[in-house]
Motif scaffolding. Structure first.
Motif, PDB file in Angstrom:
ATOM      1  N   PRO A   1      38.704  -6.980 -18.624  1.00  0.00           N
ATOM      2  CA  PRO A   1      38.813  -8.441 -18.446  1.00  0.00           C
ATOM      3  C   PRO A   1      37.497  -9.127 -18.092  1.00  0.00           C
ATOM      4  O   PRO A   1      37.373 -10.344 -18.273  1.00  0.00           O
ATOM      5  N   LEU A   2      36.529  -8.377 -17.584  1.00  0.00           N
ATOM      6  CA  LEU A   2      35.227  -8.989 -17.295  1.00  0.00           C
ATOM      7  C   LEU A   2      34.572  -9.524 -18.562  1.00  0.00           C
ATOM      8  O   LEU A   2      33.793 -10.481 -18.523  1.00  0.00           O
ATOM      9  N   ASN A   3      34.902  -8.889 -19.700  1.00  0.00           N
ATOM     10  CA  ASN A   3      34.308  -9.303 -20.971  1.00  0.00           C
ATOM     11  C   ASN A   3      35.048 -10.488 -21.591  1.00  0.00           C
ATOM     12  O   ASN A   3      34.606 -11.040 -22.603  1.00  0.00           O
ATOM     13  N   ALA A   4      36.180 -10.853 -20.993  1.00  0.00           N
ATOM     14  CA  ALA A   4      36.986 -11.931 -21.555  1.00  0.00           C
ATOM     15  C   ALA A   4      36.899 -13.216 -20.730  1.00  0.00           C
ATOM     16  O   ALA A   4      37.657 -14.157 -20.959  1.00  0.00           O
ATOM     17  N   VAL A   5      35.964 -13.251 -19.774  1.00  0.00           N
ATOM     18  CA  VAL A   5      35.814 -14.442 -18.941  1.00  0.00           C
ATOM     19  C   VAL A   5      35.185 -15.560 -19.771  1.00  0.00           C
ATOM     20  O   VAL A   5      34.192 -15.336 -20.475  1.00  0.00           O
ATOM     21  N   PRO A   6      35.758 -16.758 -19.732  1.00  0.00           N
ATOM     22  CA  PRO A   6      35.203 -17.868 -20.518  1.00  0.00           C
ATOM     23  C   PRO A   6      33.744 -18.149 -20.175  1.00  0.00           C
ATOM     24  O   PRO A   6      33.288 -17.904 -19.056  1.00  0.00           O
ATOM     25  N   ALA A   7      33.025 -18.652 -21.151  1.00  0.00           N
ATOM     26  CA  ALA A   7      31.616 -18.994 -20.954  1.00  0.00           C
ATOM     27  C   ALA A   7      31.479 -19.993 -19.802  1.00  0.00           C
ATOM     28  O   ALA A   7      32.257 -20.937 -19.679  1.00  0.00           O
ATOM     29  N   GLY A   8      30.488 -19.769 -18.981  1.00  0.00           N
ATOM     30  CA  GLY A   8      30.233 -20.669 -17.864  1.00  0.00           C
ATOM     31  C   GLY A   8      31.002 -20.324 -16.602  1.00  0.00           C
ATOM     32  O   GLY A   8      30.779 -20.931 -15.553  1.00  0.00           O
ATOM     33  N   VAL A   9      31.912 -19.366 -16.705  1.00  0.00           N
ATOM     34  CA  VAL A   9      32.685 -18.954 -15.534  1.00  0.00           C
ATOM     35  C   VAL A   9      32.098 -17.664 -14.979  1.00  0.00           C
ATOM     36  O   VAL A   9      31.874 -16.702 -15.718  1.00  0.00           O
ATOM     37  N   ASP A  10      31.835 -17.658 -13.696  1.00  0.00           N
ATOM     38  CA  ASP A  10      31.260 -16.480 -13.056  1.00  0.00           C
ATOM     39  C   ASP A  10      32.360 -15.463 -12.810  1.00  0.00           C
ATOM     40  O   ASP A  10      33.281 -15.713 -12.030  1.00  0.00           O
ATOM     41  N   PRO A  11      32.318 -14.298 -13.485  1.00  0.00           N
ATOM     42  CA  PRO A  11      33.368 -13.302 -13.265  1.00  0.00           C
ATOM     43  C   PRO A  11      33.326 -12.774 -11.843  1.00  0.00           C
ATOM     44  O   PRO A  11      32.250 -12.476 -11.313  1.00  0.00           O
ATOM     45  N   ARG A  12      34.487 -12.660 -11.233  1.00  0.00           N
ATOM     46  CA  ARG A  12      34.559 -12.209  -9.839  1.00  0.00           C
ATOM     47  C   ARG A  12      35.268 -10.863  -9.782  1.00  0.00           C
ATOM     48  O   ARG A  12      36.471 -10.765 -10.002  1.00  0.00           O
ATOM     49  N   LEU A  13      34.494  -9.829  -9.486  1.00  0.00           N
ATOM     50  CA  LEU A  13      35.020  -8.477  -9.363  1.00  0.00           C
ATOM     51  C   LEU A  13      35.134  -8.144  -7.877  1.00  0.00           C
ATOM     52  O   LEU A  13      34.173  -8.290  -7.121  1.00  0.00           O
ATOM     53  N   GLU A  14      36.319  -7.674  -7.470  1.00  0.00           N
ATOM     54  CA  GLU A  14      36.559  -7.347  -6.067  1.00  0.00           C
ATOM     55  C   GLU A  14      37.388  -6.076  -5.966  1.00  0.00           C
ATOM     56  O   GLU A  14      38.090  -5.696  -6.898  1.00  0.00           O
ATOM     57  N   ILE A  15      37.282  -5.435  -4.813  1.00  0.00           N
ATOM     58  CA  ILE A  15      38.227  -4.365  -4.501  1.00  0.00           C
ATOM     59  C   ILE A  15      39.039  -4.812  -3.287  1.00  0.00           C
ATOM     60  O   ILE A  15      38.528  -5.509  -2.391  1.00  0.00           O
ATOM     61  N   LEU A  16      40.305  -4.456  -3.298  1.00  0.00           N
ATOM     62  CA  LEU A  16      41.175  -4.678  -2.144  1.00  0.00           C
ATOM     63  C   LEU A  16      41.308  -3.335  -1.451  1.00  0.00           C
ATOM     64  O   LEU A  16      41.917  -2.399  -1.993  1.00  0.00           O
ATOM     65  N   ALA A  17      40.709  -3.207  -0.281  1.00  0.00           N
ATOM     66  CA  ALA A  17      40.687  -1.929   0.420  1.00  0.00           C
ATOM     67  C   ALA A  17      41.981  -1.705   1.186  1.00  0.00           C
ATOM     68  O   ALA A  17      42.855  -2.585   1.258  1.00  0.00           O
ATOM     69  N   SER A  18      42.101  -0.540   1.781  1.00  0.00           N
ATOM     70  CA  SER A  18      43.324  -0.203   2.512  1.00  0.00           C
ATOM     71  C   SER A  18      43.489  -1.014   3.782  1.00  0.00           C
ATOM     72  O   SER A  18      44.549  -0.975   4.405  1.00  0.00           O
ATOM     73  N   ASP A  19      42.438  -1.758   4.178  1.00  0.00           N
ATOM     74  CA  ASP A  19      42.583  -2.656   5.323  1.00  0.00           C
ATOM     75  C   ASP A  19      43.156  -4.003   4.909  1.00  0.00           C
ATOM     76  O   ASP A  19      43.219  -4.930   5.713  1.00  0.00           O
ATOM     77  N   GLU A  20      43.544  -4.087   3.600  1.00  0.00           N
ATOM     78  CA  GLU A  20      44.167  -5.281   3.028  1.00  0.00           C
ATOM     79  C   GLU A  20      43.206  -6.460   2.948  1.00  0.00           C
ATOM     80  O   GLU A  20      43.629  -7.624   2.899  1.00  0.00           O
ATOM     81  N   LYS A  21      41.923  -6.167   2.896  1.00  0.00           N
ATOM     82  CA  LYS A  21      40.914  -7.204   2.726  1.00  0.00           C
ATOM     83  C   LYS A  21      40.196  -6.996   1.400  1.00  0.00           C
ATOM     84  O   LYS A  21      40.027  -5.875   0.946  1.00  0.00           O
ATOM     85  N   ARG A  22      39.760  -8.091   0.800  1.00  0.00           N
ATOM     86  CA  ARG A  22      39.019  -8.019  -0.459  1.00  0.00           C
ATOM     87  C   ARG A  22      37.515  -8.036  -0.191  1.00  0.00           C
ATOM     88  O   ARG A  22      37.039  -8.744   0.699  1.00  0.00           O
ATOM     89  N   TYR A  23      36.802  -7.261  -1.008  1.00  0.00           N
ATOM     90  CA  TYR A  23      35.358  -7.169  -0.890  1.00  0.00           C
ATOM     91  C   TYR A  23      34.725  -7.330  -2.268  1.00  0.00           C
ATOM     92  O   TYR A  23      35.170  -6.718  -3.243  1.00  0.00           O
ATOM     93  N   ARG A  24      33.692  -8.178  -2.332  1.00  0.00           N
ATOM     94  CA  ARG A  24      33.009  -8.412  -3.600  1.00  0.00           C
ATOM     95  C   ARG A  24      32.358  -7.113  -4.073  1.00  0.00           C
ATOM     96  O   ARG A  24      31.777  -6.369  -3.285  1.00  0.00           O
ATOM     97  N   ALA A  25      32.452  -6.845  -5.377  1.00  0.00           N
ATOM     98  CA  ALA A  25      31.918  -5.609  -5.945  1.00  0.00           C
ATOM     99  C   ALA A  25      31.159  -5.919  -7.225  1.00  0.00           C
ATOM    100  O   ALA A  25      31.261  -7.018  -7.785  1.00  0.00           O
TER     101      ALA A  25
END
Length: 602
Positions: free
Chosen positions: A153-177
């Motif tokens: 899906p990172l390759n399908a992000v519309p032009a001009g949109v910053d793709p946001r990749l994150e992991i949701l860890a076992s502490d139930e928090k998201r972290y930018r990756a």
């Protein structure tokens, strides 16, 4: 839900791990939460217990989940677990003709009880632009392993949109990756075919916190399993983003096969989840459907890839230290390269004649950096240990308010948990010899006992002495001189002295680690605490960038510009040194510059 009873169980059964957890989760020396401080704050008059106070602290800091996962990653889960949280029930089964029947038809439940909480801690979810896309797991402090196609899906992000990749860890928090390396799949695999070449369909993601150390990781440093035929199998994944427990199934391994079939019930989002054999050894990651079964990308297909091994090794074996917790928002360290270099040398060369560090101040009226040195020592050693391994190091601190007349008895109590005063050897009792010889014999006896105890525990013990602001009594000073002379000769003990510049101590002193080569006597590395230099700032910036994103090219020009910004408006003295009072300002600027360079959101 974690309650005080669970905390009480953890303290009773796993006190050393609880102590390590507090060090890892509360690294800020300006807001410390250590075990001793928690103990002292307990009000027994109102019926409070240590568990009550610790739970209140964790709740107030919103770190209950992190604390629990830290313990789980080290096999110290205090929360009773329903079997359904380990194995999901009523899993639909596929025809097993392609897989066969394992010779062993049940898991070792003792091993499962150890594996399950670890796996619950090291697993994670992959999110792209706020949409769940797949499963993954930590394989190094900052690295997550998943399937390459999860990132499509990172390759399908519309032009001009910053793709946001994150992991949701076992502490139930998201972290930018960010993806640091992708090994692509072959297009024919989308139709269920096997790849024609060496395509493996994996990716390594990097986050900017060492959560893989805090919450544990899959061991990808050992050799892949080499059995042949059918075996029991379990998959750690999030089908449709839902936690369903760890599912039992079967897998078939054919040596050299590009994919292994398994029969775990999976669905969207399972891709990238790690799979394990009957002995809970990492076997590969789930990819997708294959005829009537599911398919696994074998670990053996990418285990020997040089880029994979290099990324894992560099992230797992970092010997530098630019922060107490390798967290860009944590406590950043500038100008302590000698201290860190000494620690690294002692870890890498345990038989070296370097047996400790003497931290000495240029300005003995200042205490800046002395107490912080203990935080550095404890954090550094903790970061070097694998979460699921037995602790290899133990720190023993004798505090800055020493007012004892029997330092040896204090050290004995700290090290061995005994209030008994260490004895002198036969023929050197107080009535038989001089006071100096008597105290020397007691010191030798105690240190020999400590050295043997450390060896028996399979550990190195680091004995840290804070500078006593009021000095030592004459008797304690004699004892201290014997300790400083005797302890560096021990194989399993290390000595860290913070201050004590006015004391006449006899250990051999090394100006740098290079001077240790060829030394016939053991001694201490001398670190001079004082002003910092431009090169100190540059070294910290370089370590930060290399640690957080080694693929990011830090050119000499970019590094100079970052250092210039960090030191803007500050004037060095005629030797090129900056006063330590400017450190806080420089640290703030260094953090800002690093975030800007790495494109980390504030």
């Amino acid at each position: 839900m974690v309650n005080a009873a669970h905390i009480r169980i953890a303290i009773r059964k796993h006190e050393p791990i609880v102590r390590h957890a507090l060090t890892a989760l509360f690294p800020d020396p300006d807001d410390p939460v250590n075990y001793e401080a928690v103990e002292e704050s307990v009000d027994e008059d109102i019926g409070e217990t240590l568990a009550d106070v610790l739970l209140e602290i964790l709740v107030d800091a919103a770190k209950v989940k992190q604390f629990l996962n830290f313990l789980r990653a080290r096999g110290a889960d205090p929360v009773p677990r329903d079997r359904n949280l380990i194995f999901a029930e009523n899993i639909a089964r596929f025809d097993g003709t392609l897989i066969g029947t394992p010779a062993n038809n049940s898991f070792d439940f003792a091993a499962l009880g150890d594996f399950a909480p670890r796996a619950e801690s090291f697993r994670c979810q992959i999110w792209i632009n706020n949409t769940f896309e797949g499963s993954g797991a930590f394989v190094a402090p900052n690295l997550v392993l998943t399937a390459a196609h999860v990132l499509d899906p990172l390759n399908a992000v519309p032009a001009g949109v910053d793709p946001r990749l994150e992991i949701l860890a076992s502490d139930e928090k998201r972290y930018r990756a960010k993806c640091v390396k992708l090994w692509p799949y072959h297009d024919s695999e989308k139709a269920g075919n096997l790849p024609p070449g060496d395509e493996v369909d994996i990716a390594l993601l990097r986050i900017f916190l060492p959560l893989g150390h805090t919450y544990g990781s899959v061991d990808v440093t050992g050799d892949p399993p080499d059995f042949e035929g059918a075996d029991l199998f379990t998959l750690v994944h999030y089908p449709e983003g839902v936690t369903k427990g760890f599912m039992p199934g079967k897998v078939h391994r054919e040596p050299g096969a590009k994919r292994f079939p398994h029969d775990i019930d999976t669905s969207g989002g399972s891709s990238g989840g790690p799979g394990f054999d009957s002995q809970f050894r990492f076997l590969g990651i789930h990819q997708g459907k294959w005829e009537t079964t599911k398919r696994l990308v074998p670990f053996e297909q990418f285990h020997d890839d040089p880029d994979f091994q290099d990324l894992i090794s560099k992230n797992s074996n970092q010997r530098d230290m630019w922060s107490l917790s390798r967290d860009i928002d944590g406590t950043i360290i500038i100008g302590r390269n000698q201290f860190v270099t000494g620690l690294a040398h002692m870890l890498d060369h345990p038989k070296s004649k370097l047996r400790g560090i003497w931290i000495r101040r240029e300005d003995t009226t200042s205490i800046r950096g002395l107490g912080f040195s203990y935080d550095m020592l404890e954090s550094y050693l903790l970061m070097q240990e694998a979460p699921n391994a037995a602790p290899q190091h133990r720190c023993i601190r004798l505090g800055p308010t020493l007012n004892t007349d029997d330092l040896l008895a204090d050290l004995a109590e700290k090290a061995n948990g005994t209030v008994a005063s260490p004895d002198a050897a036969a023929g050197t009792t107080a009535a038989q010899t001089t006071d100096v010889a008597y105290e020397g014999s007691r010191a030798e006896t105690l240190i020999a006992d400590m050295d043997q105890a450390a060896k028996t525990a399979g550990q190195t013990w680091w004995i840290y002495f804070d500078n006593p602001p009021e000095g030592l009594s004459p008797r304690a000073q004699v004892q201290f001189e014997h300790i400083a002379k005797c302890l560096p000769t021990s194989e399993n003990l290390r000595l860290i002295l913070a201050g004590y510049e006015t004391y006449r101590l006899s250990p051999l002193r090394f100006a740098n680690v290079g001077a240790v080569d060829g030394a016939q006597r053991s001694g201490l590395l001398v670190e001079e605490l004082g002003p910092f230099t431009r090169s100190d700032v540059e070294a910290t910036i370089n370590s930060m960038i290399t640690s957080l994103d080694p693929a990011k090219e830090l050119t000499p020009a970019a590094r100079r510009a970052m250092v210039d910004s960090a030191l803007a408006g500050l004037s060095p003295d005629n030797t090129g040194e900056f006063d330590g009072e400017h450190l806080e300002t420089v640290v703030t600027r260094v953090r800002q510059e690093a975030k800007r360079f790495l494109e980390i959101e504030e």
